[in-house]
Scaffold this motif. Sequence first.
Motif, PDB file in Angstrom:
ATOM      1  N   HIS A  39       0.707  -1.299   0.080  1.00 14.17           N
ATOM      2  CA  HIS A  39      -0.022  -0.143  -0.081  1.00 14.17           C
ATOM      3  C   HIS A  39       1.056   1.265   0.064  1.00 14.17           C
ATOM      4  O   HIS A  39       0.246   2.346   0.098  1.00 14.17           O
ATOM      5  CB  HIS A  39      -0.946  -0.039   1.274  1.00 14.17           C
ATOM      6  N   VAL A  40       2.108   1.224   0.074  1.00 13.68           N
ATOM      7  CA  VAL A  40       3.134   2.335   0.100  1.00 13.68           C
ATOM      8  C   VAL A  40       3.920   2.330  -1.073  1.00 13.68           C
ATOM      9  O   VAL A  40       4.723   1.123  -1.488  1.00 13.68           O
ATOM     10  CB  VAL A  40       3.662   2.439   1.264  1.00 13.68           C
ATOM     11  N   GLU A  41       3.977   3.473  -1.808  1.00  8.96           N
ATOM     12  CA  GLU A  41       5.238   3.626  -3.027  1.00  8.96           C
ATOM     13  C   GLU A  41       5.980   4.880  -2.589  1.00  8.96           C
ATOM     14  O   GLU A  41       5.335   5.745  -2.281  1.00  8.96           O
ATOM     15  CB  GLU A  41       4.120   3.613  -4.319  1.00  8.96           C
ATOM     16  N   VAL A  42       7.300   4.652  -2.999  1.00  6.76           N
ATOM     17  CA  VAL A  42       8.218   5.749  -3.201  1.00  6.76           C
ATOM     18  C   VAL A  42       8.734   5.880  -4.398  1.00  6.76           C
ATOM     19  O   VAL A  42       9.252   5.165  -4.893  1.00  6.76           O
ATOM     20  CB  VAL A  42       9.369   5.314  -2.067  1.00  6.76           C
ATOM     21  N   ASN A  43       8.479   7.128  -5.130  1.00  9.12           N
ATOM     22  CA  ASN A  43       8.877   7.454  -6.288  1.00  9.12           C
ATOM     23  C   ASN A  43       8.357   6.443  -7.350  1.00  9.12           C
ATOM     24  O   ASN A  43       9.080   6.048  -8.350  1.00  9.12           O
ATOM     25  CB  ASN A  43      10.333   7.872  -6.381  1.00  9.12           C
ATOM     26  N   GLN A  65      -9.296   3.892   3.944  1.00  9.85           N
ATOM     27  CA  GLN A  65     -10.324   4.457   2.715  1.00  9.85           C
ATOM     28  C   GLN A  65      -9.453   5.517   1.845  1.00  9.85           C
ATOM     29  O   GLN A  65     -10.275   6.051   0.825  1.00  9.85           O
ATOM     30  CB  GLN A  65     -11.698   4.501   3.005  1.00  9.85           C
ATOM     31  N   ARG A  66      -8.324   6.169   2.367  1.00  9.44           N
ATOM     32  CA  ARG A  66      -7.803   7.205   1.600  1.00  9.44           C
ATOM     33  C   ARG A  66      -6.454   6.999   1.216  1.00  9.44           C
ATOM     34  O   ARG A  66      -5.761   6.255   1.645  1.00  9.44           O
ATOM     35  CB  ARG A  66      -7.829   8.443   2.740  1.00  9.44           C
ATOM     36  N   THR A  67      -6.211   7.929   0.062  1.00 10.86           N
ATOM     37  CA  THR A  67      -5.110   7.657  -0.508  1.00 10.86           C
ATOM     38  C   THR A  67      -4.136   9.158  -0.257  1.00 10.86           C
ATOM     39  O   THR A  67      -4.723  10.086  -0.541  1.00 10.86           O
ATOM     40  CB  THR A  67      -4.907   7.665  -2.064  1.00 10.86           C
ATOM     41  N   ARG A  68      -3.052   9.007   0.420  1.00  6.41           N
ATOM     42  CA  ARG A  68      -2.184  10.101   0.895  1.00  6.41           C
ATOM     43  C   ARG A  68      -1.111  10.378   0.041  1.00  6.41           C
ATOM     44  O   ARG A  68      -0.232   9.344  -0.278  1.00  6.41           O
ATOM     45  CB  ARG A  68      -1.772  10.143   2.184  1.00  6.41           C
ATOM     46  N   ILE A  69      -0.887  11.352  -0.705  1.00  7.74           N
ATOM     47  CA  ILE A  69       0.288  11.656  -1.676  1.00  7.74           C
ATOM     48  C   ILE A  69       1.097  12.845  -0.955  1.00  7.74           C
ATOM     49  O   ILE A  69       0.421  13.908  -0.890  1.00  7.74           O
ATOM     50  CB  ILE A  69       0.048  11.746  -3.028  1.00  7.74           C
ATOM     51  N   VAL A  70       2.252  12.455  -0.454  1.00  3.66           N
ATOM     52  CA  VAL A  70       2.998  13.557   0.127  1.00  3.66           C
ATOM     53  C   VAL A  70       4.502  13.632  -0.342  1.00  3.66           C
ATOM     54  O   VAL A  70       5.042  12.572  -1.170  1.00  3.66           O
ATOM     55  CB  VAL A  70       3.183  13.364   1.795  1.00  3.66           C
ATOM     56  N   GLU A  71       5.031  14.822  -0.388  1.00  2.04           N
ATOM     57  CA  GLU A  71       6.441  14.983  -0.643  1.00  2.04           C
ATOM     58  C   GLU A  71       7.171  15.284   0.261  1.00  2.04           C
ATOM     59  O   GLU A  71       6.967  16.011   1.263  1.00  2.04           O
ATOM     60  CB  GLU A  71       6.389  16.190  -1.807  1.00  2.04           C
ATOM     61  N   VAL A  72       8.362  14.518   0.549  1.00  2.54           N
ATOM     62  CA  VAL A  72       9.026  14.509   1.749  1.00  2.54           C
ATOM     63  C   VAL A  72       9.946  16.000   1.648  1.00  2.54           C
ATOM     64  O   VAL A  72      10.777  16.305   0.783  1.00  2.54           O
ATOM     65  CB  VAL A  72      10.408  13.362   1.592  1.00  2.54           C
ATOM     66  N   GLN A  73       9.615  16.954   2.737  1.00  2.69           N
ATOM     67  CA  GLN A  73      10.605  18.162   2.998  1.00  2.69           C
ATOM     68  C   GLN A  73      11.646  17.814   3.656  1.00  2.69           C
ATOM     69  O   GLN A  73      12.495  18.757   3.962  1.00  2.69           O
ATOM     70  CB  GLN A  73       9.323  19.264   3.535  1.00  2.69           C
ATOM     71  N   SER A  99     -18.906  12.085   3.042  1.00  9.37           N
ATOM     72  CA  SER A  99     -19.494  10.875   3.601  1.00  9.37           C
ATOM     73  C   SER A  99     -20.857  10.910   2.863  1.00  9.37           C
ATOM     74  O   SER A  99     -21.641  12.105   3.263  1.00  9.37           O
ATOM     75  CB  SER A  99     -19.481  10.921   5.202  1.00  9.37           C
ATOM     76  N   LEU A 100     -21.398   9.770   2.791  1.00 10.14           N
ATOM     77  CA  LEU A 100     -22.670   9.597   2.279  1.00 10.14           C
ATOM     78  C   LEU A 100     -23.608   9.136   3.411  1.00 10.14           C
ATOM     79  O   LEU A 100     -25.056   9.144   3.382  1.00 10.14           O
ATOM     80  CB  LEU A 100     -22.655   8.760   1.155  1.00 10.14           C
ATOM     81  N   ASP A 101     -23.110   8.918   4.357  1.00  7.47           N
ATOM     82  CA  ASP A 101     -23.695   8.380   5.597  1.00  7.47           C
ATOM     83  C   ASP A 101     -24.797   9.629   6.194  1.00  7.47           C
ATOM     84  O   ASP A 101     -24.391  10.577   6.635  1.00  7.47           O
ATOM     85  CB  ASP A 101     -22.825   7.860   6.579  1.00  7.47           C
ATOM     86  N   ASP A 102     -26.049   9.283   6.410  1.00  3.30           N
ATOM     87  CA  ASP A 102     -27.055  10.174   6.951  1.00  3.30           C
ATOM     88  C   ASP A 102     -27.087  10.056   8.376  1.00  3.30           C
ATOM     89  O   ASP A 102     -27.862  10.695   9.085  1.00  3.30           O
ATOM     90  CB  ASP A 102     -28.264  10.311   6.246  1.00  3.30           C
ATOM     91  N   GLY A 103     -26.159   9.098   8.929  1.00  2.00           N
ATOM     92  CA  GLY A 103     -26.265   9.050  10.556  1.00  2.00           C
ATOM     93  C   GLY A 103     -27.106   7.899  11.146  1.00  2.00           C
ATOM     94  O   GLY A 103     -27.080   7.170  11.923  1.00  2.00           O
ATOM     95  N   VAL A 104     -27.783   7.151  10.122  1.00  2.00           N
ATOM     96  CA  VAL A 104     -28.754   6.140  10.422  1.00  2.00           C
ATOM     97  C   VAL A 104     -28.272   4.701   9.531  1.00  2.00           C
ATOM     98  O   VAL A 104     -28.265   4.867   8.466  1.00  2.00           O
ATOM     99  CB  VAL A 104     -30.231   6.370   9.992  1.00  2.00           C
ATOM    100  N   ALA A 105     -27.858   3.773  10.389  1.00  2.00           N
ATOM    101  CA  ALA A 105     -27.481   2.486   9.895  1.00  2.00           C
ATOM    102  C   ALA A 105     -28.641   1.820   9.141  1.00  2.00           C
ATOM    103  O   ALA A 105     -29.803   1.804   9.905  1.00  2.00           O
ATOM    104  CB  ALA A 105     -26.618   1.802  10.737  1.00  2.00           C
TER     105      ALA A 105
END
Length: 131
Positions: A39-43, A65-73, A99-105
Amino acid sequence: MAGTGTLGYIETARIDQWLWAIRLTKTRSDAAAACRGGHVEVNGKAAKPATAVKVGDRVEARLGQRTRIVEVQRVIVKRVGASVAIECFVDHSPPPPESLDDGVAFGQRDRGAGRPTKRDRRQIDKLRGRS
């Protein structure tokens, strides 16, 4: 391991340490597991937990559930405060999905409503597509 430059700052660090230090993962073992799971790629290349990162590298991590793309500073190996951690990377991530969740399951009853009646059960089955 990590080399030290002439100015005393760290030039490289393990990707699992860095992801944990900048607070993208809650634990270092979570970061290592994400690396081992692919799940992790470098360059643009798959990263193992011991893959070295340096200033200017682009890290793409699928965390939850999220993809994070960061550049090392800045390269760090010790966990620091959130305000300092933000200075160690530039975030190029897309905004999180709304979020599409309206709070009621689905299929949950109000607390204290008791056991569903026969009529309630038929309506629930109809909603679930069970004739």
